[in-house]
Design a protein around this motif. Structure first.
Motif, PDB file in Angstrom:
ATOM      1  N   SER B 234     -10.279  -3.155  28.689  1.00  0.00           N
ATOM      2  CA  SER B 234     -10.336  -2.471  27.394  1.00  0.00           C
ATOM      3  C   SER B 234      -9.093  -2.771  26.571  1.00  0.00           C
ATOM      4  O   SER B 234      -9.147  -2.754  25.335  1.00  0.00           O
ATOM      5  N   GLY B 235      -7.958  -3.066  27.235  1.00  0.00           N
ATOM      6  CA  GLY B 235      -6.762  -3.474  26.500  1.00  0.00           C
ATOM      7  C   GLY B 235      -7.020  -4.765  25.740  1.00  0.00           C
ATOM      8  O   GLY B 235      -6.659  -4.914  24.566  1.00  0.00           O
ATOM      9  N   ASN B 236      -7.694  -5.685  26.402  1.00  0.00           N
ATOM     10  CA  ASN B 236      -8.060  -6.946  25.768  1.00  0.00           C
ATOM     11  C   ASN B 236      -9.033  -6.718  24.611  1.00  0.00           C
ATOM     12  O   ASN B 236      -8.885  -7.304  23.531  1.00  0.00           O
ATOM     13  N   ALA B 237     -10.005  -5.829  24.838  1.00  0.00           N
ATOM     14  CA  ALA B 237     -10.992  -5.536  23.790  1.00  0.00           C
ATOM     15  C   ALA B 237     -10.296  -4.938  22.570  1.00  0.00           C
ATOM     16  O   ALA B 237     -10.589  -5.310  21.427  1.00  0.00           O
ATOM     17  N   ALA B 238      -9.352  -4.028  22.796  1.00  0.00           N
ATOM     18  CA  ALA B 238      -8.665  -3.379  21.672  1.00  0.00           C
ATOM     19  C   ALA B 238      -7.761  -4.381  20.954  1.00  0.00           C
ATOM     20  O   ALA B 238      -7.750  -4.460  19.727  1.00  0.00           O
ATOM     21  N   LEU B 239      -7.002  -5.163  21.726  1.00  0.00           N
ATOM     22  CA  LEU B 239      -6.106  -6.156  21.126  1.00  0.00           C
ATOM     23  C   LEU B 239      -6.871  -7.134  20.245  1.00  0.00           C
ATOM     24  O   LEU B 239      -6.502  -7.389  19.087  1.00  0.00           O
ATOM     25  N   LYS B 240      -7.944  -7.680  20.787  1.00  0.00           N
ATOM     26  CA  LYS B 240      -8.700  -8.674  20.028  1.00  0.00           C
ATOM     27  C   LYS B 240      -9.438  -8.051  18.850  1.00  0.00           C
ATOM     28  O   LYS B 240      -9.673  -8.722  17.843  1.00  0.00           O
ATOM     29  N   ALA B 241      -9.816  -6.786  18.976  1.00  0.00           N
ATOM     30  CA  ALA B 241     -10.460  -6.112  17.845  1.00  0.00           C
ATOM     31  C   ALA B 241      -9.450  -5.930  16.716  1.00  0.00           C
ATOM     32  O   ALA B 241      -9.775  -6.113  15.538  1.00  0.00           O
ATOM     33  N   ILE B 242      -8.221  -5.584  17.065  1.00  0.00           N
ATOM     34  CA  ILE B 242      -7.172  -5.443  16.047  1.00  0.00           C
ATOM     35  C   ILE B 242      -6.915  -6.789  15.376  1.00  0.00           C
ATOM     36  O   ILE B 242      -6.917  -6.907  14.151  1.00  0.00           O
ATOM     37  N   GLU B 243      -6.714  -7.815  16.202  1.00  0.00           N
ATOM     38  CA  GLU B 243      -6.450  -9.152  15.654  1.00  0.00           C
ATOM     39  C   GLU B 243      -7.598  -9.607  14.759  1.00  0.00           C
ATOM     40  O   GLU B 243      -7.385 -10.098  13.654  1.00  0.00           O
ATOM     41  N   GLY B 244      -8.814  -9.434  15.278  1.00  0.00           N
ATOM     42  CA  GLY B 244      -9.988  -9.897  14.539  1.00  0.00           C
ATOM     43  C   GLY B 244     -10.158  -9.160  13.225  1.00  0.00           C
ATOM     44  O   GLY B 244     -10.450  -9.767  12.191  1.00  0.00           O
ATOM     45  N   THR B 245      -9.962  -7.839  13.270  1.00  0.00           N
ATOM     46  CA  THR B 245     -10.136  -7.055  12.049  1.00  0.00           C
ATOM     47  C   THR B 245      -9.087  -7.440  11.018  1.00  0.00           C
ATOM     48  O   THR B 245      -9.398  -7.617   9.833  1.00  0.00           O
ATOM     49  N   ALA B 246      -7.850  -7.594  11.464  1.00  0.00           N
ATOM     50  CA  ALA B 246      -6.781  -7.962  10.530  1.00  0.00           C
ATOM     51  C   ALA B 246      -7.061  -9.331   9.913  1.00  0.00           C
ATOM     52  O   ALA B 246      -6.999  -9.502   8.685  1.00  0.00           O
ATOM     53  N   LEU B 247      -7.409 -10.299  10.754  1.00  0.00           N
ATOM     54  CA  LEU B 247      -7.691 -11.647  10.236  1.00  0.00           C
ATOM     55  C   LEU B 247      -8.881 -11.637   9.286  1.00  0.00           C
ATOM     56  O   LEU B 247      -8.837 -12.233   8.210  1.00  0.00           O
ATOM     57  N   THR B 248      -9.943 -10.955   9.694  1.00  0.00           N
ATOM     58  CA  THR B 248     -11.155 -10.927   8.882  1.00  0.00           C
ATOM     59  C   THR B 248     -10.887 -10.246   7.553  1.00  0.00           C
ATOM     60  O   THR B 248     -11.371 -10.666   6.510  1.00  0.00           O
ATOM     61  N   MET B 249     -10.072  -9.179   7.598  1.00  0.00           N
ATOM     62  CA  MET B 249      -9.792  -8.469   6.365  1.00  0.00           C
ATOM     63  C   MET B 249      -8.940  -9.305   5.415  1.00  0.00           C
ATOM     64  O   MET B 249      -9.196  -9.333   4.206  1.00  0.00           O
ATOM     65  N   PHE B 250      -7.965 -10.007   5.958  1.00  0.00           N
ATOM     66  CA  PHE B 250      -7.152 -10.862   5.087  1.00  0.00           C
ATOM     67  C   PHE B 250      -8.012 -11.971   4.478  1.00  0.00           C
ATOM     68  O   PHE B 250      -7.906 -12.266   3.291  1.00  0.00           O
ATOM     69  N   ALA B 251      -8.884 -12.539   5.297  1.00  0.00           N
ATOM     70  CA  ALA B 251      -9.769 -13.588   4.784  1.00  0.00           C
ATOM     71  C   ALA B 251     -10.702 -13.015   3.730  1.00  0.00           C
ATOM     72  O   ALA B 251     -10.907 -13.620   2.663  1.00  0.00           O
ATOM     73  N   GLY B 252     -11.251 -11.849   4.018  1.00  0.00           N
ATOM     74  CA  GLY B 252     -12.178 -11.212   3.082  1.00  0.00           C
ATOM     75  C   GLY B 252     -11.486 -10.858   1.769  1.00  0.00           C
ATOM     76  O   GLY B 252     -12.036 -11.070   0.683  1.00  0.00           O
ATOM     77  N   LEU B 253     -10.268 -10.329   1.880  1.00  0.00           N
ATOM     78  CA  LEU B 253      -9.489  -9.978   0.697  1.00  0.00           C
ATOM     79  C   LEU B 253      -9.238 -11.202  -0.166  1.00  0.00           C
ATOM     80  O   LEU B 253      -9.443 -11.185  -1.373  1.00  0.00           O
ATOM     81  N   LYS B 254      -8.798 -12.256   0.504  1.00  0.00           N
ATOM     82  CA  LYS B 254      -8.505 -13.499  -0.196  1.00  0.00           C
ATOM     83  C   LYS B 254      -9.752 -13.988  -0.940  1.00  0.00           C
ATOM     84  O   LYS B 254      -9.689 -14.335  -2.119  1.00  0.00           O
ATOM     85  N   ASN B 255     -10.862 -13.928  -0.242  1.00  0.00           N
ATOM     86  CA  ASN B 255     -12.129 -14.371  -0.797  1.00  0.00           C
ATOM     87  C   ASN B 255     -12.501 -13.560  -2.041  1.00  0.00           C
ATOM     88  O   ASN B 255     -12.880 -14.103  -3.071  1.00  0.00           O
ATOM     89  N   VAL B 256     -12.349 -12.241  -1.913  1.00  0.00           N
ATOM     90  CA  VAL B 256     -12.674 -11.354  -3.027  1.00  0.00           C
ATOM     91  C   VAL B 256     -11.762 -11.644  -4.224  1.00  0.00           C
ATOM     92  O   VAL B 256     -12.209 -11.683  -5.372  1.00  0.00           O
ATOM     93  N   LEU B 257     -10.480 -11.852  -3.947  1.00  0.00           N
ATOM     94  CA  LEU B 257      -9.532 -12.040  -5.043  1.00  0.00           C
ATOM     95  C   LEU B 257      -9.694 -13.396  -5.729  1.00  0.00           C
ATOM     96  O   LEU B 257      -9.488 -13.523  -6.927  1.00  0.00           O
ATOM     97  N   VAL B 258     -10.060 -14.397  -4.933  1.00  0.00           N
ATOM     98  CA  VAL B 258     -10.176 -15.745  -5.491  1.00  0.00           C
ATOM     99  C   VAL B 258     -11.493 -15.939  -6.240  1.00  0.00           C
ATOM    100  O   VAL B 258     -11.541 -16.573  -7.279  1.00  0.00           O
ATOM    101  N   HIS B 259     -12.561 -15.357  -5.711  1.00  0.00           N
ATOM    102  CA  HIS B 259     -13.877 -15.559  -6.317  1.00  0.00           C
ATOM    103  C   HIS B 259     -14.265 -14.438  -7.266  1.00  0.00           C
ATOM    104  O   HIS B 259     -15.397 -13.975  -7.261  1.00  0.00           O
TER     105      HIS B 259
END
Lengths: 348, 348
Positions: B234-259
């Motif tokens: 579960s430590g791995n699941a939580a760590l990767k969920a944090i990483e994934g959410t942060a990365l996805t959100m930055f990508a999503g934000l960038k996408n929203v701001l650029v387009h």
């Protein structure tokens, strides 16, 4: 006239009960013309909130107790026979209502669901099912199950979660041939503990499922699955990590944008509409509640902090579950596939 | 002259090896004057990358094999005796180097650490320890362990993870009396599966630890703990969920701001520096690598995709671990507290 569905509403459960629950019910009653909403709770307070609004398709059933958020769930359900949640659950059991809604104590709702409403014959462990957003592809929301009902699982339970999640994705989300994945700590089929390695093998052999392998929690928001199966412990850890990271990041972003120089503040004002739109993709209030899947009737929990809008949306979700006849379809499948299904269930 | 520490560097491990590894080593060699860096790998290629740079405090040890990212870890370590990772691990074992660095196959590094470098006497299960950021309070980074080495645990292992994490927070992060919490699916002490309920009780009774109860993964980024103990699954699941959410959100934000429209684009340009600063809080390249804690010498893994800067930072982290004498202190503690420590370890 179309069929009228009756939803039993625990009006006293949740941080904002009964105000926001009753207000949400009023919105839902006005929005959906095929719902009869039975409000269980303190009649005097509920009537106050309804005020001058009409009481068409609303019934108030007075109850004298309510289960609080911090109470020990099983004890509370056993002792508080006249609590809004327990009386509402009994109404579903007795056929007086078709489904149960609550924003209250999750553990107590699980206990009410399992002990009062009852499991579908053949389902060992009901689980908490929630619909999650996908950031890359807003059209591809996905089903996550179990997100917290079963801290301890066996591999066959994970197969049942997969079947329940598959039914939900197919019938409620209208996803054809949903892609099912197992939450695990690596992509390879030998990854994970014994239970997940075994579950992977079992899932591969359920011919009705379009099982496409493991998924890591890093990929959850990237639209790579329609159904993600998890044990309740790590599923819960991943779900809350996603929620927490999203909330913390939005708060952090806001903080950075507000407490910066004038240039940034002007920029922040300009990007605000775009940011709001983006935030709404991740807003759980839009997605509805968590379904206790595997019960004889839909039992759905919305966030404890839900406001009227989220309450109304969750009631709308219950309406869809009722309209597509989800429980009857699952019951039929489990019955017809008893042999095949029980092989998996009894294997361990 | 201050003591010179020797770090064995697996120059062939990682997506960008050997280029970025060797470049990172050059940066670290120039930045830290008390390090001797031994580069294990293809001598010809390493020399090419070094080019005209001076070779002061650098030694190249030629090896003929390398372990790839997808290889089955234990098999690879057993078979590839002349791989950069295995030869470097043996150098640590033989006292030719004080610590081991790799950006390669995590499983293989775990196997090299456990089977070649060896466990500290009394430590049952080394675990993966990583330092995480806190968004609310950038000063309060925290230790997360185990984030993936042990998919299967027993309660006493979690106590060992807590002790190892506590030592790291105290000595490397210089955190006085670190607050230790257990990752669980609820705040109450009876939450979780059997193992987590038992671990909670054991942790309460280790007098050296400032154990302050459970933490849910929703709170991980909010600065509520200095050490968070988790089972590797579960430590791995939580760590990767944090990483994934942060990365996805930055990508999503960038996408929203650029387009978006011109107004948003102008705003995006204005907020860009603030966003960049915010993103750097969550940038794992700044935080260093994951330590395999519980071994006889520091063995540290950085992201497979690490670039030179992250490599150099991770080497700096290893330098600190060596300077504070972390391994010797842990070894002494485990030895002196053998009785007390083994009670916990043998309880189950």
């Amino acid at each position: 006239m179309s069929k009228l569905y009756t939803i039993a509403i625990d009006a006293m459960g949740g941080d904002n009960a009964p105000e926001e629950i009753v207000k949400g019910a009023l919105i839902a009653r006005d929005r959906y013309d095929n719902l009869q909403l039975d409000l269980y709770g303190d009649k005097g307070r509920i009537l106050e909130i309804i005020g001058d609004s009409d009481q068409n398709r609303l019934t108030i059933i007075n109850t004298t107790e309510s289960i609080e958020m911090g109470e020990e769930p099983v004890k509370a359900v056993r002792r508080k026979k006249d609590s809004s949640m327990v009386v509402a659950a009994n109404a579903v059991k007795d056929g007086k209502a078709d489904a149960l809604f609550s924003a209250g104590n999750t553990g107590a709702l699980l206990a009410s669901g399992i002990f009062i409403v009852g499991r579908i014959d053949g389902i060992q462990r009901p689980g908490l099912l929630t619909v999650m957003p996908s950031v890359d592809d807003p059209q591809r929301s996905w089903v996550f199950m179990d997100v917290g009902a079963n801290a301890e699982v066996k591999a066959p339970y994970l197969v049942q979660f997969a079947v329940l999640g598959d039914f939900y994705a197919t019938h409620v989300l209208k996803r054809p041939n949903p892609e099912v994945r197992l939450l695990n700590n690596g992509a390879e089929e030998d990854k994970g503990d014994k239970i997940h390695i075994e579950a992977h093998q079992l899932l591969k052999h359920v011919k009705e499922l379009n099982f496409t392998g493991n998924i890591e929690s890093r990929e959850l928001l990237n639209g790579h699955a329609d159904v993600v199966v998890a044990d309740g412990f790590s599923g819960n850890a991943a779900l809350k990590a996603i929620e927490g990271t999203a909330l913390t990041m939005f708060a952090g972003l806001k903080n950075v944008l507000v407490h910066s120089g004038l240039k940034t503040k002007i920029g922040a004002a300009l990007v605000k509409p775009a940011l709001k739109k983006f935030a709404s993709v991740l807003d759980y209030n839009n997605a509805g509640g968590a379904v206790i899947a595997g019960l004889k009737a839909p039992v759905v929990k919305t966030h404890g902090s839900a406001k009227a809008k989220a309450v109304a949306n969750t009631i709308g979700q219950i309406k869809t579950i009722l309209e597509v006849n989800l429980v009857a379809d699952i019951t039929k499948y489990v019955q017809e596939n008893k042999d095949q299904f029980e092989v998996h269930v009894e294997e361990k």
